[in-house]
Enzyme design. Structure first.
Site, PDB file in Angstrom:
ATOM      1  N   CYS A 103       0.833  -1.204   0.000  1.00 44.94           N
ATOM      2  CA  CYS A 103       0.000   0.000   0.000  1.00 44.94           C
ATOM      3  C   CYS A 103       0.874   1.262   0.000  1.00 44.94           C
ATOM      4  CB  CYS A 103      -0.923  -0.015   1.214  1.00 44.94           C
ATOM      5  SG  CYS A 103      -1.955   1.441   1.325  1.00 44.94           S
ATOM      6  N   CYS A 198      -5.719  -3.040   7.867  1.00 44.12           N
ATOM      7  CA  CYS A 198      -6.678  -1.964   8.167  1.00 44.12           C
ATOM      8  C   CYS A 198      -8.088  -2.249   7.673  1.00 44.12           C
ATOM      9  CB  CYS A 198      -6.164  -0.659   7.586  1.00 44.12           C
ATOM     10  SG  CYS A 198      -5.922  -0.740   5.796  1.00 44.12           S
TER      11      CYS A 198
END
Lengths: 354, 307
Positions: A103, A198
């Site tokens: 990410c 997340c």
């Protein structure tokens, strides 16, 4: 080059403590700050989307309090393509990936840079505990002064172009200083902190993978190849895992390796997890830092271990440690350090035993 | 004007050194140290050669040096010749000195023979200075770092040193580390050396190999402070402050406790209790033996074999 008062910076804001401190400290230093919140989870279901909503709401509130501009960008499609698909593919192939590394490399920092370019800002910033240092006239990632909070491991794949415009205001402060600073100005300092993955909702990682990989039960074998149990799907197990194996034995057993093609999970005793070798692919190295002694970190929560030797071929790197390391896990990143500086790293493919 | 002056100085210095050179030489195995000495110091020269063979490679390895540059080592018979080799630059009391800029070590044979410091330690200490200078390619390092590394490499720390250090801390005689970047204070030299040792030991306590990294960064950047920061994530000044706090926490409280009346009262009671316990056990044992003797030899306790 150091940022100066009056320079413009775009800060990645998740609404959490660390990014709030980053924005606050840059405002305090006199920079023109804009907050950017990325919607990572659009199109991933209501539960994940509500996480986005919460982040946007908190970040907006903080930006209002700091009196700075707040921008929201939808990164859902990109995130699904580069991170979620990668995560699912990796688990499906028997690995245990680091989605944060991917990410940061492909989503968070490039989008921050894009937004900064659009706004005419020279700098980007995040709430990571890391530093950027100049070595050999080029920027490199360095461990945060607070070693317990250091997140340089997740940033080792960032390019020099990104690093030379990055600021990490938490690189030289501790968590306590962050909380104290935010309490002083009455900013919300006790809210959500970053999670391991997340985008996992209530379903958790198992539910998430079950919905996407349709795993099937298979055999659990000992290292002699004898069946000692049944598993629920090999993707649910990680090398080094001890709990939740569903096998009773006189001695503690661990996942030693997996054979995804044959849907097998192998268990063995702790000693069988030890290896001095880690083989990596997708390597990124900073040539000017490649001098012994180096230390290698084979997972985030791992004390960097001394490297005895490195064998680097075109697209593979074999790291030989001075001491055996526990659970060299395929899919995790191996990050090399020289002093506090990140010298490079790669994705682990195995421990070279088989 | 400046070039001829430098040349003349150089020639004079060279002349001074060459007139002081003893006539025989011994080359240490490994080929990197040439020892110059007089005939009567042949034994010492051979001992020095052995010590270099024993230590130099390992010490170089600790610093990340793979090939040691050539070193000249002079054994001066006494203070006069010792001082003539490097006039004005060495303390008279010293047993040896090193000049990293020209890769030389000089030993004062007379002082070494009279000293309580073993030759092994003296030599390793100076050799460490030379090797460190080679490693950092002449970049400037703070004195506390050079001396601390030398003391660690020469394994120059005893229980007496530990005790002296404790006392220095207690008496607040211990210098602040950041004040030891240049020459050591003449009146407090011993404490300065001990402080340097303590600091470097603390610095490398977690990751010994950081010594190689720090010295390599110093070599590459030519800036010790910057290299220090890149290696440890803190500046030498922050480190000095941290060491100061650490010493206070670690030693001053212990010594404060050791100096207090309740502590000694407690110690006296503890010794008394231990003495009484031991005495009670001894009496118990004695009674036990008496009982055994009574059983074995009758009421009068006399062994028939001895009577």
């Amino acid at each position: 080059m150091e940022p100066r008062a009056g320079d413009s910076v775009v800060v990645g804001m998740s609404g959490g403590v660390d990014s709030t401190y980053a924005a606050h400290s840059l405002v305090r230093e006199g920079l023109t700050v804009a907050g950017l919140t990325l919607r990572f989870f659009s199109g991933m279901g209501q539960q994940q989307e509500s996480l986005d909503e919460l982040a946007v709401k908190r970040a907006r509130h903080i930006c209002e309090r700091l009196d700075i501009e707040h921008i929201v960008i939808d990164a859902g499609e990109l995130f699904r393509g580069r991170v979620v698909d990668y995560l699912v593919r990796s688990y499906g192939s028997g690995a245990t990936p680091n989605p944060c590394v991917t990410c940061n490399r492909h989503i968070k920092f490039p989008l921050l840079a894009e937004a900064a370019d659009r706004l005419g800002a020279g700098w980007i910033a995040t709430g990571h505990y890391a530093r950027v240092e100049i070595f050999g006239e080029k920027p490199v990632i360095a461990a945060a002064s607070d070693r317990n909070k250091d997140q340089s491991y997740f940033l080792y794949r960032l390019t020099p172009e990104i690093l030379e415009r990055s600021i990490f205001p938490l690189g030289r402060v501790g968590k306590d200083e962050v909380r104290a600073a935010l309490e002083d100005i009455d900013l919300p300092a006790r809210e959500r902190e970053s999670q391991d993955i997340c985008f996992m909702g209530e379903e958790g990682l198992e539910g998430f993978l079950e919905a996407r990989l349709a795993p099937s039960p298979g055999d659990v074998l000992n290292t002699r190849g004898e069946k000692i149990g049944t598993h629920r799907g090999s993707c649910f197990y990680t090398v080094g895992q001890r709990k939740g194996l569903g096998v009773a034995a006189g001695t503690p057993l661990y996942v030693i390796r997996k054979d995804t093609d044959r849907n097998l999970v192998f268990l063995g005793e702790g000693e069988e997890l030890l290896s001095r070798k880690a083989v990596c692919r997708d390597i990124v190295l900073t040539e000017r830092l490649m001098e012994m002694p180096l230390r290698g970190k084979i997972r985030y929560r791992h004390g960097p271990a001394r490297v005895e030797n490195l064998i680097i071929s075109k697209d593979e790197m074999t790291v030989i440690f001075t001491e055996p390391q526990r659970a060299v896990t395929p899919g995790q990143s191996l990050v090399l350090y020289r002093g506090d500086l990140v010298a490079g790293g790669g994705i682990i493919t195995g421990d070279g035993k088989r | 004007m400046r070039a001829p002056a430098v040349a003349i100085t150089f020639i004079l210095l060279l002349a001074a050194v060459s007139t002081a050179l003893p006539e025989e030489r011994v080359t240490a195995a490994g080929g990197y140290v040439t020892i110059y000495h007089r005939d009567r110091y042949r034994e010492m020269a051979l001992r020095v050669a052995d010590l270099i063979d024993e230590s130099a490679a390992l010490m170089a390895n600790q610093l990340g040096i793979s090939r040691i540059d050539s070193i000249d080592l002079y054994i001066a018979p006494g203070r006069e010749e010792y001082n003539r080799l490097y006039p004005g630059s060495i303390p008279e009391w010293s047993e040896a000195c090193s000049h990293p800029s020209d890769m030389t070590i000089c030993i004062n044979a007379d002082a070494v023979l009279k000293s309580q410091r073993p030759l092994r330690i003296v030599l390793r200490h100076e050799l460490s200075h030379i090797l460190l200078a080679q490693r950092v390619e002449g970049a400037r390092c703070p004195r506390w770092f050079m001396e601390g590394v030398a003391m660690i490499q020469s394994r120059e720390w005893s229980l007496t040193d530990q005790w002296e250090f404790l006392l220095a801390v207690w008496q607040k005689d211990c210098p602040y580390l950041d004040d030891l970047t240049g020459s050591f204070p003449p009146g407090n030299r011993r404490a300065a050396y001990m402080m340097s040792y303590f600091a470097v030991r603390e610095l490398l306590s977690e990751r010994e190999e950081d010594l190689m990294t720090l010295t390599a960064f110093t070599r590459d950047l030519g800036d010790f402070n910057r290299a220090f920061f890149l290696t440890f994530g803190e500046t030498p000044q922050d480190f000095s402050a941290r060491i100061d706090v650490l010493i206070k926490d670690k030693y001053r409280n212990i010594l404060f406790l050791a100096a207090s009346t309740p502590f000694w009262s407690f110690m006296v009671l503890l010794f008394l209790a231990a003495y009484l316990l031991k005495r009670r056990r001894s009496l118990g044992k004695l009674r036990e033996w008496e009982e055994e003797e009574k059983e074995a030899f009758g009421e009068n306790g006399i062994d028939p074999a001895e009577s």
